[in-house]
Design a protein around this motif. Structure first.
Motif, PDB file in Angstrom:
ATOM      1  N   LEU A  46       0.842  -1.206   0.000  1.00  0.00           N
ATOM      2  CA  LEU A  46       0.000   0.000   0.000  1.00  0.00           C
ATOM      3  C   LEU A  46       0.869   1.245   0.000  1.00  0.00           C
ATOM      4  O   LEU A  46       0.640   2.191  -0.761  1.00  0.00           O
ATOM      5  N   LEU A  47       1.897   1.240   0.854  1.00  0.00           N
ATOM      6  CA  LEU A  47       2.761   2.422   0.932  1.00  0.00           C
ATOM      7  C   LEU A  47       3.537   2.628  -0.365  1.00  0.00           C
ATOM      8  O   LEU A  47       3.773   3.775  -0.771  1.00  0.00           O
ATOM      9  N   ASP A  48       3.941   1.530  -1.028  1.00  0.00           N
ATOM     10  CA  ASP A  48       4.625   1.671  -2.328  1.00  0.00           C
ATOM     11  C   ASP A  48       3.766   2.516  -3.274  1.00  0.00           C
ATOM     12  O   ASP A  48       4.280   3.348  -4.027  1.00  0.00           O
ATOM     13  N   ASP A  49       2.435   2.281  -3.214  1.00  0.00           N
ATOM     14  CA  ASP A  49       1.522   3.003  -4.110  1.00  0.00           C
ATOM     15  C   ASP A  49       1.167   4.396  -3.600  1.00  0.00           C
ATOM     16  O   ASP A  49       0.866   5.284  -4.382  1.00  0.00           O
ATOM     17  N   MET A  50       1.161   4.563  -2.277  1.00  0.00           N
ATOM     18  CA  MET A  50       0.550   5.781  -1.716  1.00  0.00           C
ATOM     19  C   MET A  50       1.542   6.892  -1.392  1.00  0.00           C
ATOM     20  O   MET A  50       1.132   8.032  -1.197  1.00  0.00           O
ATOM     21  N   VAL A  51       2.827   6.574  -1.263  1.00  0.00           N
ATOM     22  CA  VAL A  51       3.788   7.645  -0.942  1.00  0.00           C
ATOM     23  C   VAL A  51       4.796   7.826  -2.082  1.00  0.00           C
ATOM     24  O   VAL A  51       5.051   6.895  -2.849  1.00  0.00           O
ATOM     25  N   ASP A  52       5.364   9.024  -2.167  1.00  0.00           N
ATOM     26  CA  ASP A  52       6.319   9.326  -3.236  1.00  0.00           C
ATOM     27  C   ASP A  52       7.670   8.689  -2.965  1.00  0.00           C
ATOM     28  O   ASP A  52       8.313   8.155  -3.857  1.00  0.00           O
ATOM     29  N   SER A  53       8.105   8.755  -1.692  1.00  0.00           N
ATOM     30  CA  SER A  53       9.461   8.308  -1.416  1.00  0.00           C
ATOM     31  C   SER A  53       9.490   6.839  -0.974  1.00  0.00           C
ATOM     32  O   SER A  53       9.308   6.528   0.200  1.00  0.00           O
ATOM     33  N   THR A  54       9.672   5.950  -1.950  1.00  0.00           N
ATOM     34  CA  THR A  54       9.744   4.513  -1.664  1.00  0.00           C
ATOM     35  C   THR A  54      11.214   4.088  -1.680  1.00  0.00           C
ATOM     36  O   THR A  54      11.957   4.474  -2.596  1.00  0.00           O
ATOM     37  N   LYS A  75      -6.347  -0.338   4.125  1.00  0.00           N
ATOM     38  CA  LYS A  75      -6.068   0.802   3.231  1.00  0.00           C
ATOM     39  C   LYS A  75      -6.516   2.114   3.896  1.00  0.00           C
ATOM     40  O   LYS A  75      -5.776   3.111   3.903  1.00  0.00           O
ATOM     41  N   ALA A  76      -7.706   2.104   4.475  1.00  0.00           N
ATOM     42  CA  ALA A  76      -8.211   3.298   5.159  1.00  0.00           C
ATOM     43  C   ALA A  76      -7.301   3.660   6.333  1.00  0.00           C
ATOM     44  O   ALA A  76      -7.061   4.842   6.626  1.00  0.00           O
ATOM     45  N   THR A  77      -6.771   2.646   6.996  1.00  0.00           N
ATOM     46  CA  THR A  77      -5.896   2.883   8.153  1.00  0.00           C
ATOM     47  C   THR A  77      -4.579   3.529   7.719  1.00  0.00           C
ATOM     48  O   THR A  77      -4.119   4.506   8.316  1.00  0.00           O
ATOM     49  N   VAL A  78      -3.959   2.972   6.683  1.00  0.00           N
ATOM     50  CA  VAL A  78      -2.700   3.550   6.188  1.00  0.00           C
ATOM     51  C   VAL A  78      -2.940   4.999   5.760  1.00  0.00           C
ATOM     52  O   VAL A  78      -2.172   5.904   6.108  1.00  0.00           O
ATOM     53  N   GLN A  79      -4.036   5.223   5.046  1.00  0.00           N
ATOM     54  CA  GLN A  79      -4.398   6.583   4.595  1.00  0.00           C
ATOM     55  C   GLN A  79      -4.525   7.529   5.797  1.00  0.00           C
ATOM     56  O   GLN A  79      -4.040   8.658   5.773  1.00  0.00           O
ATOM     57  N   TRP A  80      -5.152   7.029   6.868  1.00  0.00           N
ATOM     58  CA  TRP A  80      -5.354   7.869   8.064  1.00  0.00           C
ATOM     59  C   TRP A  80      -3.998   8.276   8.662  1.00  0.00           C
ATOM     60  O   TRP A  80      -3.797   9.443   9.021  1.00  0.00           O
ATOM     61  N   TYR A  81      -3.057   7.343   8.741  1.00  0.00           N
ATOM     62  CA  TYR A  81      -1.736   7.688   9.309  1.00  0.00           C
ATOM     63  C   TYR A  81      -0.998   8.682   8.407  1.00  0.00           C
ATOM     64  O   TYR A  81      -0.278   9.564   8.891  1.00  0.00           O
ATOM     65  N   LEU A  82      -1.204   8.557   7.089  1.00  0.00           N
ATOM     66  CA  LEU A  82      -0.561   9.507   6.181  1.00  0.00           C
ATOM     67  C   LEU A  82      -1.119  10.912   6.382  1.00  0.00           C
ATOM     68  O   LEU A  82      -0.390  11.906   6.259  1.00  0.00           O
ATOM     69  N   GLU A  83      -2.406  10.992   6.721  1.00  0.00           N
ATOM     70  CA  GLU A  83      -3.063  12.304   6.836  1.00  0.00           C
ATOM     71  C   GLU A  83      -3.027  12.874   8.257  1.00  0.00           C
ATOM     72  O   GLU A  83      -3.470  13.999   8.473  1.00  0.00           O
ATOM     73  N   ASN A  84      -2.545  12.115   9.227  1.00  0.00           N
ATOM     74  CA  ASN A  84      -2.660  12.557  10.622  1.00  0.00           C
ATOM     75  C   ASN A  84      -1.334  12.524  11.373  1.00  0.00           C
ATOM     76  O   ASN A  84      -1.256  12.050  12.507  1.00  0.00           O
ATOM     77  N   GLU A  85      -0.314  13.093  10.730  1.00  0.00           N
ATOM     78  CA  GLU A  85       0.991  13.184  11.377  1.00  0.00           C
ATOM     79  C   GLU A  85       0.890  13.971  12.692  1.00  0.00           C
ATOM     80  O   GLU A  85       1.612  13.684  13.655  1.00  0.00           O
ATOM     81  N   SER A  86      -0.020  14.955  12.734  1.00  0.00           N
ATOM     82  CA  SER A  86      -0.154  15.765  13.958  1.00  0.00           C
ATOM     83  C   SER A  86      -0.607  14.913  15.139  1.00  0.00           C
ATOM     84  O   SER A  86      -0.401  15.276  16.290  1.00  0.00           O
ATOM     85  N   TRP A  87      -1.229  13.755  14.869  1.00  0.00           N
ATOM     86  CA  TRP A  87      -1.619  12.853  15.958  1.00  0.00           C
ATOM     87  C   TRP A  87      -0.420  12.010  16.411  1.00  0.00           C
ATOM     88  O   TRP A  87      -0.161  11.881  17.611  1.00  0.00           O
ATOM     89  N   TRP A  88       0.336  11.447  15.452  1.00  0.00           N
ATOM     90  CA  TRP A  88       1.376  10.490  15.864  1.00  0.00           C
ATOM     91  C   TRP A  88       2.754  11.108  16.118  1.00  0.00           C
ATOM     92  O   TRP A  88       3.549  10.543  16.867  1.00  0.00           O
ATOM     93  N   ARG A  89       3.037  12.249  15.519  1.00  0.00           N
ATOM     94  CA  ARG A  89       4.371  12.842  15.707  1.00  0.00           C
ATOM     95  C   ARG A  89       4.699  13.088  17.188  1.00  0.00           C
ATOM     96  O   ARG A  89       5.772  12.679  17.667  1.00  0.00           O
ATOM     97  N   PRO A  90       3.794  13.716  17.971  1.00  0.00           N
ATOM     98  CA  PRO A  90       4.107  13.931  19.395  1.00  0.00           C
ATOM     99  C   PRO A  90       4.320  12.628  20.165  1.00  0.00           C
ATOM    100  O   PRO A  90       5.123  12.590  21.107  1.00  0.00           O
TER     101      PRO A  90
END
Ligand code: NAD
Ligand code: TYD
Length: 352
Positions: free
Chosen positions: A270-278, A324-339
């Motif tokens: 999923l990440l291979d498809d969803m992010v630019d930096s593979t 897929k929805a879960t991976v998408q959520w982590y990609l969109e919610n760095e403000s939740w996991w970064r801290p």
């Protein structure tokens, strides 16, 4: 609002916050979220409902008998959904005592507070009051290649975590048989989804992969877990609280067995498809086999027929769409996991 009042313990955690969001946003219940805010808690997970009229947060420890009594006296609940716990197997291997304290002693304190409250209710309210203990399929121990956990499967826990949860299940049934407290128990398989603390397999793998860090697979990756999307669990818990038979147990699961290796490979693709930096060779090239977890259960798989047939619940999400929805959520919610990565847990190995 004329809604039933429900105490949700552990409502700032992964599953508890999903329960709070579901009950509050759909105006199903007036939620009293009781949470002491351990490392695993995150009030931003309940931020979407925090300002609603039918939501209240109380910072309190389930081990504190006086505080629990006050919560019951003040809010006069019609039901309890008890999720507060120490929940991570690897941490229970590193240090078991906190698990005994919270999961065993804390549950007994909460049962006592609920009993005192229930005994003081008028007949009509006492007849509908219910205490739901939210438990895990890990109390059943490990399956071989075949078969499923049923509600009648004997308890055979392997880790300090699952043993402490088994103990709390036994306490809840004892409070029902001995004192008549209206209790019901749910035993659910592994959950996944948004707001999952990154000590657990799926969020750990997503975040490590995003940072091109090694993806640790314990042993050979052949251990099987049966994955359920967290929002399906939240709905199941409400169904069980509303309609479950007193003194009964209900297994919760969505028939989504996967080996750990399959799960990690799915996230990588999923990440291979969803992010630019593979990374070169794809995210799968980050997979690293590491020393196995001591006492690692080989396979969990749930038979949820009783819950489906008797109470009419069914999982709505399957693993392919849910992950897929879960991976998408982590990609969109760095403000939740970064801290969390910066202040609480940076992904180090636990439980060796
Ligand atoms: P979690 O670790 O994400 O959250 C636990 C919450 O409980 C945290 O907010 C924490 O602050 C709170 N808590 C801990 N000790 C407390 C105390 N003494 N007093 C008050 N609050 C306290 O856990 P989770 O994954 O959301 O699991 C919730 C429940 O569901 C647990 O009982 C767990 O055993 C059960 N369960 C979890 C899974 C799973 O896959 N995560 C599967 C089946 C069952
Ligand atoms: P986990 O998310 O800790 O849940 P549980 O132990 O309650 O099932 O682990 C899920 C599976 O993934 C389990 O078989 C252990 C394995 N695992 C790894 O292979 N690597 C990891 O880094 C972690 C955290 C877990």
């Amino acid at each position: 609002m004329n809604l039933p009042t429900v105490i949700v313990t552990g409502g700032a955690g992964f599953i508890g916050s999903a329960v709070c969001r579901y009950l509050v946003s759909n105006q199903i219940a007036n939620v009293i979220n009781v949470d002491v805010l351990t490392y695993a808690a995150n009030l931003t997970s309940v931020e979407p409902v925090a300002h609603a009229d039918n939501y209240t947060f109380v910072k309190a420890d389930i081990c504190d008998a006086e505080a629990m009594q006050q919560v019951f006296e003040k809010y006069q609940p019609d039901g309890v959904m008890h999720l507060a716990a120490e929940s991570h197997v690897d941490r229970s291997i590193t240090g078991a005592q906190k698990f005994i304290e919270t999961n065993v002693l804390g549950t007994s304190v909460l049962l006592d507070a609920a009993l005192k409250h229930w005994r003081g209710l008028d007949k009509e309210k006492a007849d509908t009051f219910k205490f739901l203990l939210v438990s895990t399929d890990e109390v059943y121990g490990s399956l071989g290649a075949d078969g499923l956990f049923e509600e009648v499967t004997p308890y055979d826990p392997s880790s300090p975590y699952s043993a402490s949860k088994a103990a709390s299940d036994h306490l809840a049934i004892a409070w029902h048989r001995t004192y008549g407290l209206p209790v019901v128990i749910s035993n659910c398989s592994n959950n996944y989804g948004p707001y999952h603390f990154p000590e657990k397999l799926i969020p750990l793998i997503i975040l490590n992969a995003l940072h091109h860090k090694p993806l640790p697979i314990y042993g050979d990756g052949s251990n099987v877990r049966d994955w359920l999307f967290v929002d399906d669990h939240a709905k199941a818990l409400w169904t069980i609280l509303k309609t479950g038979e007193l003194g009964e147990k209900y297994n919760v699961g969505g028939r989504n067995e996967r080996t750990n290796l399959e799960v990690v490979q799915t996230v990588c693709r999923l990440l291979d498809d969803m992010v630019d930096s593979t990374p070169e060779g794809g995210h799968e090239s980050l997979i690293t086999y590491v020393t196995d977890r001591p006492g690692h259960d080989a396979r969990y798989a749930i038979d949820a027929t009783k819950l489906e047939n008797e109470l009419g619940w069914k999982a709505e999400e399957n693993f392919d769409t849910g992950i897929k929805a879960t991976v998408q959520w982590y990609l969109e919610n760095e403000s939740w996991w970064r801290p969390i990565l910066e202040q609480k847990y940076a992904g180090e190995r636990l439980g060796l």
